[in-house]
Design a protein around this motif. Structure first.
Motif, PDB file in Angstrom:
ATOM      1  N   VAL A  15       0.849  -1.187   0.000  1.00  0.00           N
ATOM      2  CA  VAL A  15       0.000   0.000   0.000  1.00  0.00           C
ATOM      3  C   VAL A  15       0.884   1.236   0.000  1.00  0.00           C
ATOM      4  CG1 VAL A  15      -1.811   1.290   1.192  1.00  0.00           C
ATOM      5  CG2 VAL A  15      -1.784  -1.205   1.315  1.00  0.00           C
ATOM      6  N   SER A  16       0.667   2.128  -0.950  1.00  0.00           N
ATOM      7  CA  SER A  16       1.384   3.394  -0.962  1.00  0.00           C
ATOM      8  C   SER A  16       0.398   4.503  -1.281  1.00  0.00           C
ATOM      9  CB  SER A  16       2.531   3.368  -1.976  1.00  0.00           C
ATOM     10  OG  SER A  16       2.074   3.018  -3.257  1.00  0.00           O
ATOM     11  N   CYS A  17       0.781   5.746  -0.974  1.00  0.00           N
ATOM     12  CA  CYS A  17      -0.159   6.858  -1.065  1.00  0.00           C
ATOM     13  C   CYS A  17       0.400   8.012  -1.874  1.00  0.00           C
ATOM     14  CB  CYS A  17      -0.523   7.360   0.336  1.00  0.00           C
ATOM     15  SG  CYS A  17      -1.413   6.153   1.321  1.00  0.00           S
ATOM     16  N   ILE A  18      -0.518   8.694  -2.538  1.00  0.00           N
ATOM     17  CA  ILE A  18      -0.204   9.890  -3.308  1.00  0.00           C
ATOM     18  C   ILE A  18      -0.984  11.045  -2.707  1.00  0.00           C
ATOM     19  CG2 ILE A  18      -0.338  10.995  -5.568  1.00  0.00           C
ATOM     20  CD1 ILE A  18      -0.210   8.196  -6.812  1.00  0.00           C
ATOM     21  N   GLY A  19      -0.300  12.133  -2.348  1.00  0.00           N
ATOM     22  CA  GLY A  19      -0.968  13.285  -1.785  1.00  0.00           C
ATOM     23  C   GLY A  19      -1.278  13.106  -0.313  1.00  0.00           C
ATOM     24  N   SER A  20      -2.139  13.986   0.203  1.00  0.00           N
ATOM     25  CA  SER A  20      -2.514  13.956   1.612  1.00  0.00           C
ATOM     26  C   SER A  20      -4.024  13.901   1.731  1.00  0.00           C
ATOM     27  CB  SER A  20      -1.962  15.196   2.323  1.00  0.00           C
ATOM     28  OG  SER A  20      -2.440  16.377   1.695  1.00  0.00           O
ATOM     29  N   GLY A  21      -4.494  13.782   2.976  1.00  0.00           N
ATOM     30  CA  GLY A  21      -5.922  13.688   3.210  1.00  0.00           C
ATOM     31  C   GLY A  21      -6.352  12.292   3.611  1.00  0.00           C
ATOM     32  N   ASP A  22      -7.615  11.994   3.398  1.00  0.00           N
ATOM     33  CA  ASP A  22      -8.224  10.735   3.834  1.00  0.00           C
ATOM     34  C   ASP A  22      -7.982   9.631   2.814  1.00  0.00           C
ATOM     35  OD1 ASP A  22     -10.265   8.727   4.672  1.00  0.00           O
ATOM     36  OD2 ASP A  22     -10.929  10.350   5.978  1.00  0.00           O
TER      37      ASP A  22
END
Length: 570
Positions: A15-22
């Protein structure tokens, strides 16, 4: 905060993420359940099956905020423009430049089909499910030119973003007392589980499993759960198409078809696949732009039926498990469920139990599987609500006087006594050949009742929400979202098997909507004469809206699956 791993398919960073927030409900559920599976699942029992959650990247919700603000899209999104106009405006907009490098890295590294899926901040909440409300788009991601793959990914993301503001989604949010401003969209980019077969890509097996079942087939009990299986992409199950249904407690018990001829007629014969060949029709606003609907004969040529099919022997008029000799193939999944050539059902039972324990409630899971080598991909988990209020409807009460409707096949639990509006498909004018024409009439009345905050009883003929108009009425959820009680009935010219196979039923369960099924051959009944005599509010060609002076009384016994609707509350 988890960042983007530029090696998108790295199994050590799933699992990886782009940007911020929920992360959104769907992604958060997968992150949560991954740890539970790691700690609780006994892999030694399934040593010949690779079990995983396909790698995914999540575009967090603040990227959506920037997209909407910088392109001045809120005015369009909150408007009453048709869905296609909104979708085209979203396609013309630009994604935030800050995320383009990360998205480019994904297509540079991944060359297998990708699923671009919604994961909104309201989605999959315990009492506010959004199953099937927002979009998923699958892209082949197989072009040699990285620029083309990048464009396909960008268009798919904007397609999912636009689905936040379809009429279906707006109506649904209104029905559960949320405004459009309450919602934000995160997006999951995930490897599609499956194999490539020439110009098609699909899993041999897709499924949806529920740990609680409101329509148990004897000897199963509600708490034994239910599983739907299908060949190809799970879209056919999600859309309410034909699938194989069984109880995990009794995997060898077949659905009650009644005869071999009915099995041949009523089992799955079409499946969805990702089209890996030439693009037939460029349309970035279309969910199935890169999908193709194939016949089971395509899977026969692909040699992908080894663990799924039985074969019809015309001489004996019987089905034989497997594909060892020539004859029509029938998707019974018997090599897995009856012969137990793999511990497939044991795995389903374990996963449902682990997820139910981890989330503290009955659950629904989605999965896909490929064979040789055997890989099981866990795709989604969400909670369900089960009835707790004690309501009893006896066998004798089903035959009581003053009943508008009675049924021994009812979903839900509890009492409703505030409905005075009834919307019904007129049995004298309706036939399945007219099913598509019924949809706009239902949608128009639904919108008026939603705007007036008037819950209503909906009586339809055939299945609601099916993609096959010869099985019922192909509505989406937003077109019937104001209904508080739903009845699916059959009659002489609409003799089809009524089904809980679509995502409608997750929403129905969790929103407390009562659902009556009235099979033609059952003892269920409906008093059409009384219904037709009630004061008319609006009378269309196929649909009528009537309003009573006194409210109905609806009683549903969730433990026994029985329900009645009295003509007047009291």
């Amino acid at each position: 905060m988890i960042g983007l791993n530029r090696n998108f398919l790295d199994p050590d960073t799933p699992v990886s993420c782009i940007g911020s927030g929920d992360l959104g409900g769907k992604a958060q559920g997968l992150v949560f359940i991954r740890e539970a599976l790691r700690s609780e699942l006994d892999l030694s029992k399934f040593s010949n099956i690779s079990i995983d959650i396909p790698p995914l990247a999540v575009i967090r919700s603040e990227v959506f905020d920037h997209f909407m603000q910088r392109n001045h899209l809120y005015e369009v999104a909150y408007s009453d423009l048709p869905d296609d106009r909104i979708a085209h405006e979203f396609q013309k907009a630009e994604l935030p430049f800050e995320v383009l490098g990360d998205l480019r890295a994904i297509v540079n590294q991944a060359h297998t089909p990708l699923a671009v899926r919604s994961s909104s901040i309201l989605e999959d909440a315990m009492r506010e499910p959004f199953a099937g409300i927002y979009a998923t788009k699958m892209i082949p991601n197989n072009r040699y030119d990285a620029d083309i793959r990048f464009r396909q990914l960008i268009e798919a993301i904007k397609f999912v973003y636009a689905s936040t503001y379809t009429r279906n989604a707006k109506n649904y949010r209104k029905a559960i007392s949320h405004s459009d401003a309450d919602e934000k969209m995160a997006v999951i980019i995930q490897e599609v589980a499956g194999k490539r077969y020439f110009e098609h890509f699909y899993p041999e097996l897709s499924g949806v499993g529920r740990s609680y079942n409101y329509y148990p087939m004897k000897p199963a009990r509600p708490q034994d759960g239910v599983v739907h299986l299908a060949l190809g992409l799970g879209k056919i199950i999600v859309d309410g198409g034909v699938s194989w249904l069984y109880s995990p407690a009794f995997p060898k018990v077949e659905p009650p078809f009644g005869s071999v001829s009915k099995v041949l007629k009523e089992t799955q014969n079409e499946f969805w696949a990702v089209n890996m060949g030439d693009l037939i029709d460029y349309d970035p606003t279309k969910e199935t732009e890169y999908l193709s609907l194939e016949n089971i004969t395509t899977a026969e040529k692909d040699n992908s039926l080894r663990y799924l099919a039985s074969t019809y022997n015309s001489l004996s008029n019987r089905l034989s498990i497997g594909i060892g000799f020539k004859g029509p193939r029938v998707l019974t999944f018997a090599p897995l469920l009856v012969l137990e050539e793999l511990p497939f059902n044991d795995l389903i039972v374990s996963l449902l139990s682990i997820c139910e324990k981890a989330l503290g409630a009955p659950v629904e899971i989605e999965f896909a599987m490929t064979f040789n080598p055997h890989r099981f991909s866990f795709l989604q988990v969400r909670t369900m609500i089960v009835p707790i209020e004690e309501v009893e409807v006896s066998e004798e009460e089903l035959n009581s006087e003053d009943l508008l409707i009675s049924s021994a096949t009812v979903l839900g639990n509890g009492i409703v006594d505030d409905i005075t509006d009834i919307v019904f498909v007129k049995p004298d004018t309706f036939g399945l050949e007219h099913s598509r024409k019924v949809v706009p009439e239902l949608a128009e009345i639904n919108q008026k009742l939603l705007n007036s905050n008037c819950p209503y009883l909906l009586i339809a003929l055939g299945r609601l929400g099916t993609t096959d108009p010869w099985l019922g009425i192909p509505t989406n959820w937003g077109q019937i979202s104001g209904a508080k009680v739903i009845v699916e009935a059959s009659q002489k010219n609409v003799r089809i098997e009524l089904s809980q196979g679509s995502h409608y039923f997750h929403n129905i369960i969790n929103l407390g909507i009562k659902h009556f099924s009235l099979p033609f051959a059952d003892r269920s009944r409906i008093d059409w004469s009384w219904l037709k005599s009630q004061p008319i509010v609006e009378d269309m060609k196929f649909v009528r809206h009537v309003r009573l002076q006194r409210p109905l009384r609806v009683k549903v016994d969730g433990m026994n699956g029985r329900g009645v609707i009295y003509k007047y509350a009291g």
